[in-house]
Design a protein around this motif. Structure first.
Motif, PDB file in Angstrom:
ATOM      1  N   ASP A   1       0.853  -1.183   0.000  1.00  0.00           N
ATOM      2  CA  ASP A   1       0.000   0.000   0.000  1.00  0.00           C
ATOM      3  C   ASP A   1       0.888   1.231   0.000  1.00  0.00           C
ATOM      4  N   ASN A   2       0.575   2.173  -0.849  1.00  0.00           N
ATOM      5  CA  ASN A   2       1.304   3.435  -0.922  1.00  0.00           C
ATOM      6  C   ASN A   2       2.811   3.197  -1.120  1.00  0.00           C
ATOM      7  N   ALA A   3       3.130   2.205  -1.956  1.00  0.00           N
ATOM      8  CA  ALA A   3       4.519   1.841  -2.296  1.00  0.00           C
ATOM      9  C   ALA A   3       5.311   1.296  -1.110  1.00  0.00           C
ATOM     10  N   VAL A   4       4.631   0.827  -0.064  1.00  0.00           N
ATOM     11  CA  VAL A   4       5.283   0.173   1.074  1.00  0.00           C
ATOM     12  C   VAL A   4       4.869  -1.289   1.052  1.00  0.00           C
ATOM     13  N   ARG A   5       5.858  -2.172   1.028  1.00  0.00           N
ATOM     14  CA  ARG A   5       5.598  -3.617   1.013  1.00  0.00           C
ATOM     15  C   ARG A   5       5.474  -4.103   2.454  1.00  0.00           C
ATOM     16  N   ILE A   6       4.358  -4.759   2.761  1.00  0.00           N
ATOM     17  CA  ILE A   6       4.032  -5.144   4.135  1.00  0.00           C
ATOM     18  C   ILE A   6       3.861  -6.650   4.214  1.00  0.00           C
ATOM     19  N   ILE A   7       4.391  -7.242   5.292  1.00  0.00           N
ATOM     20  CA  ILE A   7       4.129  -8.651   5.574  1.00  0.00           C
ATOM     21  C   ILE A   7       3.557  -8.765   6.988  1.00  0.00           C
ATOM     22  N   VAL A   8       2.584  -9.654   7.111  1.00  0.00           N
ATOM     23  CA  VAL A   8       1.913  -9.882   8.390  1.00  0.00           C
ATOM     24  C   VAL A   8       1.751 -11.379   8.565  1.00  0.00           C
ATOM     25  N   ASP A   9       2.102 -11.898   9.740  1.00  0.00           N
ATOM     26  CA  ASP A   9       1.886 -13.320   9.977  1.00  0.00           C
ATOM     27  C   ASP A   9       0.380 -13.597  10.044  1.00  0.00           C
ATOM     28  N   LYS A  10       0.023 -14.827   9.763  1.00  0.00           N
ATOM     29  CA  LYS A  10      -1.391 -15.219   9.647  1.00  0.00           C
ATOM     30  C   LYS A  10      -2.213 -14.857  10.884  1.00  0.00           C
ATOM     31  N   LYS A  11      -1.674 -15.119  12.068  1.00  0.00           N
ATOM     32  CA  LYS A  11      -2.405 -14.855  13.312  1.00  0.00           C
ATOM     33  C   LYS A  11      -2.629 -13.351  13.519  1.00  0.00           C
ATOM     34  N   SER A  12      -1.587 -12.570  13.319  1.00  0.00           N
ATOM     35  CA  SER A  12      -1.695 -11.124  13.524  1.00  0.00           C
ATOM     36  C   SER A  12      -2.645 -10.480  12.527  1.00  0.00           C
ATOM     37  N   PHE A  13      -2.708 -11.015  11.316  1.00  0.00           N
ATOM     38  CA  PHE A  13      -3.547 -10.430  10.275  1.00  0.00           C
ATOM     39  C   PHE A  13      -4.999 -10.298  10.730  1.00  0.00           C
ATOM     40  N   LEU A  14      -5.493 -11.289  11.466  1.00  0.00           N
ATOM     41  CA  LEU A  14      -6.882 -11.252  11.945  1.00  0.00           C
ATOM     42  C   LEU A  14      -7.148 -10.055  12.848  1.00  0.00           C
ATOM     43  N   TYR A  15      -6.145  -9.635  13.604  1.00  0.00           N
ATOM     44  CA  TYR A  15      -6.286  -8.486  14.503  1.00  0.00           C
ATOM     45  C   TYR A  15      -6.091  -7.147  13.779  1.00  0.00           C
ATOM     46  N   LEU A  16      -5.427  -7.174  12.624  1.00  0.00           N
ATOM     47  CA  LEU A  16      -4.992  -5.942  11.976  1.00  0.00           C
ATOM     48  C   LEU A  16      -5.772  -5.559  10.718  1.00  0.00           C
ATOM     49  N   VAL A  17      -6.717  -6.378  10.295  1.00  0.00           N
ATOM     50  CA  VAL A  17      -7.478  -6.084   9.073  1.00  0.00           C
ATOM     51  C   VAL A  17      -8.119  -4.701   9.189  1.00  0.00           C
ATOM     52  N   GLY A  18      -7.872  -3.863   8.197  1.00  0.00           N
ATOM     53  CA  GLY A  18      -8.458  -2.529   8.174  1.00  0.00           C
ATOM     54  C   GLY A  18      -7.662  -1.461   8.894  1.00  0.00           C
ATOM     55  N   THR A  19      -6.524  -1.814   9.459  1.00  0.00           N
ATOM     56  CA  THR A  19      -5.706  -0.865  10.213  1.00  0.00           C
ATOM     57  C   THR A  19      -4.969   0.081   9.268  1.00  0.00           C
ATOM     58  N   THR A  20      -4.796   1.312   9.710  1.00  0.00           N
ATOM     59  CA  THR A  20      -3.984   2.291   8.980  1.00  0.00           C
ATOM     60  C   THR A  20      -2.761   2.622   9.825  1.00  0.00           C
ATOM     61  N   LEU A  21      -1.588   2.509   9.211  1.00  0.00           N
ATOM     62  CA  LEU A  21      -0.337   2.878   9.865  1.00  0.00           C
ATOM     63  C   LEU A  21      -0.086   4.347   9.555  1.00  0.00           C
ATOM     64  N   GLU A  22       0.049   5.143  10.606  1.00  0.00           N
ATOM     65  CA  GLU A  22       0.295   6.566  10.444  1.00  0.00           C
ATOM     66  C   GLU A  22       1.560   6.936  11.208  1.00  0.00           C
ATOM     67  N   TYR A  23       2.059   8.127  10.945  1.00  0.00           N
ATOM     68  CA  TYR A  23       3.226   8.612  11.656  1.00  0.00           C
ATOM     69  C   TYR A  23       2.932  10.014  12.149  1.00  0.00           C
ATOM     70  N   SER A  24       3.171  10.229  13.429  1.00  0.00           N
ATOM     71  CA  SER A  24       2.941  11.533  14.037  1.00  0.00           C
ATOM     72  C   SER A  24       4.262  12.044  14.574  1.00  0.00           C
ATOM     73  N   GLY A  25       4.776  13.110  13.985  1.00  0.00           N
ATOM     74  CA  GLY A  25       6.056  13.669  14.414  1.00  0.00           C
ATOM     75  C   GLY A  25       5.843  14.975  15.152  1.00  0.00           C
ATOM     76  N   GLY A  26       6.896  15.725  15.330  1.00  0.00           N
ATOM     77  CA  GLY A  26       6.810  17.018  15.994  1.00  0.00           C
ATOM     78  C   GLY A  26       7.100  16.910  17.475  1.00  0.00           C
ATOM     79  N   LEU A  27       6.898  18.000  18.188  1.00  0.00           N
ATOM     80  CA  LEU A  27       7.236  18.057  19.611  1.00  0.00           C
ATOM     81  C   LEU A  27       6.420  17.083  20.454  1.00  0.00           C
ATOM     82  N   ASN A  28       5.148  16.934  20.147  1.00  0.00           N
ATOM     83  CA  ASN A  28       4.291  16.030  20.908  1.00  0.00           C
ATOM     84  C   ASN A  28       4.006  14.736  20.158  1.00  0.00           C
ATOM     85  N   GLY A  29       4.735  14.481  19.086  1.00  0.00           N
ATOM     86  CA  GLY A  29       4.498  13.302  18.263  1.00  0.00           C
ATOM     87  C   GLY A  29       4.813  12.014  18.993  1.00  0.00           C
TER      88      GLY A  29
END
Length: 109
Positions: free
Chosen positions: A59-87
């Motif tokens: 997704d978005n040119a990032v190649r992701i691998i997830v083990d079978k068990k974890s995938f069930l917990y992570l379906v639909g998740t968005t990985l974001e990054y929050s930087g800055g002073l309070n990031g």
């Protein structure tokens, strides 16, 4: 599927390069393990190989691998990054989580 925001993509590519990985051919391994304030915690690391039982996608040119068990917990998740002073760094916006801890690094279903 796990989605990757534009800010997370930029940070992932930067960190992969710093650690000697190639974002065009290597992977971000995302997983879930027992532990943390709420019972389950997220794992995030770089990897250059995967097992046959892993789910592999991009997704978005990032190649992701997830083990079978974890995938069930992570379906639909968005990985974001929050930087800055309070990031907080990388943040998982998981629609499956019924409760998350204050730091956002663990959750429960």
């Amino acid at each position: 599927m796990i989605q990757v925001s534009e800010t997370a993509k930029k940070r992932v590519v930067s960190l992969m390069t710093e650690e000697g990985f190639d974002a065009a051919k290597d992977y971000v391994r995302v997983g879930v393990k027992s532990g943390g304030c709420s019972g389950l915690s997220y794992e995030l690391k770089f990897d250059d190989k995967f097992d046959e039982s892993d789910k592999v996608f991009e997704d978005n040119a990032v190649r992701i691998i997830v083990d079978k068990k974890s995938f069930l917990y992570l379906v639909g998740t968005t990985l974001e990054y929050s930087g800055g002073l309070n990031g907080k760094g990388f943040v998982f916006n998981n629609p499956n989580a019924q409760r998350t801890c204050g730091c956002g690094e663990s959750f429960s279903l």
